[in-house]
Write an enzyme that holds these catalytic residues in place. Structure first.
Site, PDB file in Angstrom:
ATOM      1  N   GLN A 214       0.777  -1.247   0.000  1.00 17.97           N
ATOM      2  CA  GLN A 214       0.000   0.000   0.000  1.00 17.97           C
ATOM      3  C   GLN A 214       0.806   1.293   0.000  1.00 17.97           C
ATOM      4  O   GLN A 214       0.476   2.236  -0.735  1.00 17.97           O
ATOM      5  CB  GLN A 214      -0.970   0.015   1.203  1.00 17.97           C
ATOM      6  CG  GLN A 214      -1.869   1.217   1.194  1.00 17.97           C
ATOM      7  CD  GLN A 214      -2.941   1.258   2.263  1.00 17.97           C
ATOM      8  OE1 GLN A 214      -3.532   2.285   2.492  1.00 17.97           O
ATOM      9  NE2 GLN A 214      -3.226   0.150   2.934  1.00 17.97           N
TER      10      GLN A 214
ATOM     11  N   GLU B 192       1.488  -1.402   8.234  1.00 22.22           N
ATOM     12  CA  GLU B 192       0.652  -0.307   8.749  1.00 22.22           C
ATOM     13  C   GLU B 192       0.615  -0.170  10.288  1.00 22.22           C
ATOM     14  O   GLU B 192       1.025   0.838  10.847  1.00 22.22           O
ATOM     15  CB  GLU B 192      -0.773  -0.538   8.215  1.00 22.22           C
ATOM     16  CG  GLU B 192      -1.828   0.374   8.779  1.00 22.22           C
ATOM     17  CD  GLU B 192      -1.670   1.804   8.336  1.00 22.22           C
ATOM     18  OE1 GLU B 192      -1.626   2.052   7.122  1.00 22.22           O
ATOM     19  OE2 GLU B 192      -1.584   2.697   9.200  1.00 22.22           O
TER      20      GLU B 192
ATOM     21  N   ASP C 155       0.558   3.643   6.014  1.00 17.91           N
ATOM     22  CA  ASP C 155       0.749   3.297   4.607  1.00 17.91           C
ATOM     23  C   ASP C 155       0.475   4.466   3.665  1.00 17.91           C
ATOM     24  O   ASP C 155       1.389   5.100   3.160  1.00 17.91           O
ATOM     25  CB  ASP C 155      -0.158   2.117   4.235  1.00 17.91           C
ATOM     26  CG  ASP C 155       0.397   0.790   4.722  1.00 17.91           C
ATOM     27  OD1 ASP C 155       1.604   0.721   4.991  1.00 17.91           O
ATOM     28  OD2 ASP C 155      -0.371  -0.168   4.830  1.00 17.91           O
TER      29      ASP C 155
ATOM     30  N   GLY D 247      -7.943  19.760  19.768  1.00 20.14           N
ATOM     31  CA  GLY D 247      -7.499  21.138  19.962  1.00 20.14           C
ATOM     32  C   GLY D 247      -8.182  21.736  21.167  1.00 20.14           C
ATOM     33  O   GLY D 247      -8.458  21.048  22.147  1.00 20.14           O
TER      34      GLY D 247
END
Ligand code: CAO
Length: 416
Positions: free
Chosen positions: A17, A140, A169, A248
């Site tokens: 990937q 991954e 990936d 945030g």
């Protein structure tokens, strides 16, 4: 419509990937991407998780559109010769083999740049060169764990958790694409190619920079006020997992809507943006909260933020996620329904924008894939089906100057 990368020839020596995601992007934008694959088997994803017997799996087709396929055994002398010819005519070679595999094949950076000093050699590895894990093979989830994503994802009472998004990936592939385009511009200035390397760990860390921000804040003050652990829970000396809290300054959470008991995705993400507090109160029918000192400021709300979310869930109980968002959008409240992949596949807006596209395939019939997430005013990438294994072998060999007899000989020797 001319494509900006037209005329750029890329040897796509990638698999699985991370690498294919990079070269697919460059192919969409006009590069001639030649996928080099081992004769007989090709990229392992052609046969991984197949849904149709003997046809290329979606894993392959969704990462290799707009490319040509050349089968080549680069461990035979004839195969090496073909690759050398290709190297001399190409602008970029992209690879994501295990550490050292390209060198073992005889194609070191020195050899490649000797063959073509203008060549850009772009690599994905699990860890960067010189890192104490630089010999490791990486997939991954390994990268998500090594890059700080897993330790900061999930709930505080559960284990480290990986994301379904391909942070290790495809994200690394996108970083590599930026590196390649930068090196192409650099080559315009210097006339020389260069080596571009991106590690999966580094690419995950780059996306986790807000967590490194939080580590430093935690080191200094001992708590993180936007995490659910504040003010009632405990903090240790490492950034904790914050569940579905906003990353945030805006508290937010995934909230239940009508039907959540049977529909696993009957939820919305609700954000309590500081300056939207007044419209939130109006939307929820709680105007008294606007001036109540227990609610009026973000600091006052935080100690009982989950009571506030519970009140919002009461308001949501008789509304579907879509009805809720339709009301909240009128008040400018940042929110969205939690969408299933089925809903995304059938979303008319995503179809219209070309983000979800249906493309034809010679063996499979048509299949859905993700089109370019990057939109241009002067380019509309046209997504084509992925190539069959070796579909363009003869065509590419002929372009390299091989005669029909020579091509037949290469086939007979199983080098292509
Ligand atoms: N002709 C001849 N040989 C070829 C070939 C070709 N066309 N294409 C590949 N090979 C050979 C390689 O040279 C290598 O041979 P050696 O081991 O003898 O050197 C061999 O095939 C296997 O390559 P590999 O080690 O890269 O493949 P793997 O399946 O064992 O490992 C992976 C896969 C992904 C773990 C590893 O390639 C890797 O760590 N890559 C870097 C990180 C990465 O990109 N990971 C993301 C994958 S996406 O989830």
């Amino acid at each position: 419509m001319s494509k900006p990368l037209e005329g750029i020839k890329i040897i796509d020596f990638t698999h699985v990937q991370a690498g294919p995601a990079c070269t697919q992007l460059l192919a969409w934008f006009g590069a001639d991407v030649i996928k080099v694959e081992r004769p007989g088997s090709g990229d392992v994803t052609r046969s991984q998780l197949r849904d149709i017997p003997d046809a290329d799996a979606l894993y392959f087709t969704m990462l290799n559109s707009n490319k040509r396929s050349l089968t080549l055994d680069t461990k035979t002398p004839e195969g090496k010769e073909v690759l050398e010819k290709l190297v001399k005519e190409s602008d970029v070679l992209v690879e994501n083999f295990a550490p050292g595999a390209l060198d073992r094949m005889g194609f070191t950076w020195e050899r490649l740049s000797e063959l073509n000093p203008k060549l850009i050699v772009a690599s994905v590895k699990g860890f960067s060169d010189g890192h104490h894990y630089d010999d490791l093979k990486v997939y991954e989830n390994v990268a998500q764990c090594a890059g700080g994503a897993a330790s900061t994802t999930g709930f505080w009472d559960g284990p480290p958790t990986v994301s379904a998004a391909a942070l290790g990936d495809s994200n690394t592939g996108m970083h590599l694409a930026i590196g390649i385009l930068t090196a192409l511009i650099g080559r315009g200035q210097t006339g020389r190619g260069q080596k571009v390397a991106v590690s999966m760990q580094d690419s995950v860390i780059n996306l986790c920079r807000v967590k490194l921000r939080d580590q430093q804040r935690l080191d200094r003050v001992g708590y993180l006020e936007e995490y659910p652990q504040y003010p009632h829970g405990e903090f240790t000396d490492v950034v904790p997992r914050g569940g579905n809290a906003g990353g945030g300054g805006q508290p937010g959470w995934v909230l239940k809507c009508k039907g959540w008991e049977t529909d696993p995705n009957a939820y919305i993400y609700f954000t309590i943006q500081g300056h939207a507090w007044e419209p939130i109160c109006r939307a929820l029918g709680k105007p008294e909260w606007i001036s109540d000192p227990n609610y009026a400021t973000a600091q006052a709300r935080q100690p009982h933020i989950f009571d506030i979310f519970a009140t919002i869930e009461e308001w949501l109980a008789d509304k579907t996620k879509y009805e809720a968002v339709d009301i909240l959008r009128k008040f400018d409240i940042p929110c969205a329904p939690v969408l299933s992949m089925k809903e995304i596949a059938n979303d008319p807006s995503l179809r219209a924008s070309g983000t979800i596209v249906e493309v034809p395939h010679k063996e499979r019939g048509s299949y859905l894939t993700v089109g370019s997430p990057i939109k241009f005013s002067g380019l509309k990438p046209e997504i084509t089906g992925s190539p069959l294994l070796g579909e363009h072998t003869d065509e590419i060999l002929a372009e390299l100057g091989y005669s029909k007899d020579q091509i037949a000989h290469l086939h007979a020797a199983r080098s292509v």
